[in-house]
Design a protein around this motif. Structure first.
Motif, PDB file in Angstrom:
ATOM      1  N   VAL A 166       0.848  -1.192   0.000  1.00 26.78           N
ATOM      2  CA  VAL A 166       0.000   0.000   0.000  1.00 26.78           C
ATOM      3  C   VAL A 166       0.882   1.241   0.000  1.00 26.78           C
ATOM      4  CG1 VAL A 166      -1.801   1.291   1.211  1.00 26.78           C
ATOM      5  CG2 VAL A 166      -1.845  -1.208   1.220  1.00 26.78           C
ATOM      6  N   ARG A 203      -8.605   7.784   0.166  1.00 28.33           N
ATOM      7  CA  ARG A 203      -9.469   7.631  -0.994  1.00 28.33           C
ATOM      8  C   ARG A 203      -8.690   7.045  -2.161  1.00 28.33           C
ATOM      9  NH1 ARG A 203     -11.196  13.744  -0.952  1.00 28.33           N
ATOM     10  NH2 ARG A 203     -11.221  13.284   1.258  1.00 28.33           N
ATOM     11  N   LEU A 204      -9.407   6.500  -3.124  1.00 28.55           N
ATOM     12  CA  LEU A 204      -8.765   5.887  -4.290  1.00 28.55           C
ATOM     13  C   LEU A 204      -8.362   6.922  -5.329  1.00 28.55           C
ATOM     14  CD1 LEU A 204     -11.108   2.790  -4.758  1.00 28.55           C
ATOM     15  CD2 LEU A 204      -8.820   2.828  -3.738  1.00 28.55           C
ATOM     16  N   ASP A 205      -9.060   8.062  -5.295  1.00 24.69           N
ATOM     17  CA  ASP A 205      -8.783   9.148  -6.235  1.00 24.69           C
ATOM     18  C   ASP A 205      -8.576  10.424  -5.424  1.00 24.69           C
ATOM     19  OD1 ASP A 205     -10.100  11.552  -8.024  1.00 24.69           O
ATOM     20  OD2 ASP A 205      -9.074  10.056  -9.283  1.00 24.69           O
ATOM     21  N   LEU A 252     -12.885   6.619   1.673  1.00 24.49           N
ATOM     22  CA  LEU A 252     -13.211   5.216   1.891  1.00 24.49           C
ATOM     23  C   LEU A 252     -13.733   5.030   3.306  1.00 24.49           C
ATOM     24  CD1 LEU A 252     -10.056   3.650   0.206  1.00 24.49           C
ATOM     25  CD2 LEU A 252     -12.378   3.630  -0.713  1.00 24.49           C
ATOM     26  N   ASP A 293     -14.273  -0.773   4.901  1.00 23.22           N
ATOM     27  CA  ASP A 293     -13.912  -1.290   3.578  1.00 23.22           C
ATOM     28  C   ASP A 293     -12.697  -2.205   3.670  1.00 23.22           C
ATOM     29  OD1 ASP A 293     -15.968  -0.004   2.309  1.00 23.22           O
ATOM     30  OD2 ASP A 293     -14.773   1.725   1.693  1.00 23.22           O
ATOM     31  N   LEU A 319     -11.425  -3.796  -2.798  1.00 20.00           N
ATOM     32  CA  LEU A 319     -11.355  -2.520  -3.496  1.00 20.00           C
ATOM     33  C   LEU A 319     -10.827  -2.734  -4.912  1.00 20.00           C
ATOM     34  CD1 LEU A 319      -9.804  -0.302  -0.665  1.00 20.00           C
ATOM     35  CD2 LEU A 319     -12.210  -0.420  -1.343  1.00 20.00           C
ATOM     36  N   VAL A 345      -8.333  -2.347  -6.712  1.00 25.19           N
ATOM     37  CA  VAL A 345      -6.902  -2.062  -6.761  1.00 25.19           C
ATOM     38  C   VAL A 345      -6.147  -3.353  -7.027  1.00 25.19           C
ATOM     39  CG1 VAL A 345      -7.054  -0.073  -5.206  1.00 25.19           C
ATOM     40  CG2 VAL A 345      -6.679  -2.359  -4.260  1.00 25.19           C
ATOM     41  N   ALA A 348      -1.480  -1.179  -4.054  1.00 26.26           N
ATOM     42  CA  ALA A 348      -2.574  -0.216  -4.007  1.00 26.26           C
ATOM     43  C   ALA A 348      -2.047   1.184  -3.719  1.00 26.26           C
ATOM     44  CB  ALA A 348      -3.585  -0.618  -2.935  1.00 26.26           C
ATOM     45  N   THR A 349      -2.596   2.143  -4.415  1.00 22.99           N
ATOM     46  CA  THR A 349      -2.243   3.547  -4.182  1.00 22.99           C
ATOM     47  C   THR A 349      -3.448   4.255  -3.575  1.00 22.99           C
ATOM     48  OG1 THR A 349      -0.701   3.583  -6.044  1.00 22.99           O
ATOM     49  CG2 THR A 349      -1.476   5.706  -5.223  1.00 22.99           C
ATOM     50  N   LEU A 350      -3.264   4.785  -2.379  1.00 23.76           N
ATOM     51  CA  LEU A 350      -4.313   5.531  -1.696  1.00 23.76           C
ATOM     52  C   LEU A 350      -3.872   6.984  -1.525  1.00 23.76           C
ATOM     53  CD1 LEU A 350      -5.293   2.984   1.115  1.00 23.76           C
ATOM     54  CD2 LEU A 350      -6.323   3.250  -1.150  1.00 23.76           C
ATOM     55  N   TYR A 351      -4.843   7.876  -1.537  1.00 24.95           N
ATOM     56  CA  TYR A 351      -4.550   9.301  -1.408  1.00 24.95           C
ATOM     57  C   TYR A 351      -5.066   9.810  -0.073  1.00 24.95           C
ATOM     58  CZ  TYR A 351      -3.444   8.995  -6.345  1.00 24.95           C
ATOM     59  OH  TYR A 351      -2.881   8.640  -7.553  1.00 24.95           O
TER      60      TYR A 351
END
Length: 340
Positions: free
Chosen positions: A38, A83-85, A91, A95, A100, A102, A106-109
């Motif tokens: 992640v 969040r994903l974007d 999120l 969750d 998800l 991904v 996974a890249t989360l912001y």
């Protein structure tokens, strides 16, 4: 010939005959666990803030927030929005990573929600203020109406009745906060407490100043107007409390379960047949009753502002119900039956 080749042990059993050899155990191959990586980036600058290696596929967003806090203690979980974007929705804590959209990396912001404070603290503060402030004007403490009116009492019955209704309303709210409400979110931004308190405390002082003023005049239609308004106020307060109890029973303690609210045997809950948020309908009705009772412009304005805000909340909850539940009753409106 060796006994073992025939499946017997070379050591005799209790009866003198050869003892069967123990079955050979075959080792089952271990299933390979697929871990996730992640990467957490700043939603504004895209700067890499954290890289988490070997994250369990079943890890929840709440668990990822806890891992992130270990490297950035200043951002405790309640302050984090993942969040994903970068511009997408946050999120939910429940969750699960592997569910998800991904890959294994996974890249989360991340966005900082700012300092947080519990909902209970905010509610207790914003409701205790009006209760205390109104009583200062009711008892006419010094420096409000002039020295000759210090600690004097109004000769109008409606003034005392209004104080009773106002006080009981906020006592009810305080008790509901402590013993009835179950919050889906534990915290809110700290700045909200200043905004909320300005609204509740300011309006409480404004309406209390005029209702308890020595020159205050009773409603135009006298006792009949007051009695009608009192009936509206009491009915709506009972309705509001009934709806809060019904909503409480829908959600077990400690869970975030959402269900469609339906009427119960309590007649006050039958308004669920027509609106999604009858608690707001009853709340607005209470303040309309209070405005009629006191015939006070600040109360009417408070009712109007409150109605506007509660309509926004009701529309949001109504849309959420329609989106989440396909079998949601189509007859319901957000806050006013058949209209709004």
């Amino acid at each position: 010939m060796d006994d073992l080749s025939h499946g017997f042990s070379k050591y005799p059993g209790l009866n003198g005959f050869p003892r069967p050899a123990p079955p050979k155990t075959t080792k089952k191959p271990k299933k390979a666990v697929l871990f996730f990586e992640v990467e957490i980036l700043d939603a504004k600058t895209r700067e890499k803030l954290c890289f988490l290696d070997k994250v369990e596929p079943q890890a929840t967003i709440a668990e990822i927030k806890n891992l992130f806090t270990k490297t950035h203690p200043q951002w405790y979980p309640a302050r984090q929005s993942l969040r994903l974007d970068p511009k997408g929705k946050s999120l939910k804590d429940e969750d699960v990573l592997q569910k998800l959209p991904v890959g294994t990396t996974a890249t989360l912001y991340f966005r900082d929600l700012g300092a947080q404070i519990s909902w209970v603290t905010v509610f207790l503060t914003e409701y205790a203020g009006p209760l205390f402030i109104y009583l200062l004007f009711y008892f006419r403490v010094p420096f409000i109406y002039g020295h000759k009116y210090d600690f004097t009492s109004s000769r109008h019955t409606v003034v005392h009745l209004a104080c009773t209704c106002h006080s009981l309303h906020y006592v009810k709210r305080l008790l509901e906060t402590l013993f009835v409400h179950r919050f889906s979110h534990g915290t809110m931004p700290l700045r909200n407490i200043f905004k909320n308190c300005t609204y509740y405390w300011g309006f409480a002082a404004w309406m209390a100043y005029y209702i308890n003023h020595p020159l205050y005049t009773p409603p135009t239609y006298g006792a009949q107007q007051v009695k009608l308004a009192l009936a509206i106020f009491v009915i709506c307060q009972l309705g509001n409390f009934s709806i809060h109890m019904a909503l409480r029973d829908l959600r077990p303690a400690g869970s975030k379960t959402r269900k469609i609210p339906y009427p119960t045997k309590n007649p006050f809950t039958w308004l669920f047949l027509l609106v999604s948020c009858p608690n707001y309908t009853y709340e607005v009705g209470s303040w309309i009753g209070f405005a009629i009772m006191t015939q006070c412009l600040p109360v009417a304005l408070f009712s109007l502002v409150g109605f506007t805000q509660m309509t926004i909340w009701a529309k949001g909850k109504h849309r959420s119900y329609l989106k989440e539940f396909r079998d949601y009753p189509p007859l319901r409106m957000p806050i006013i039956p058949f209209l709004l």
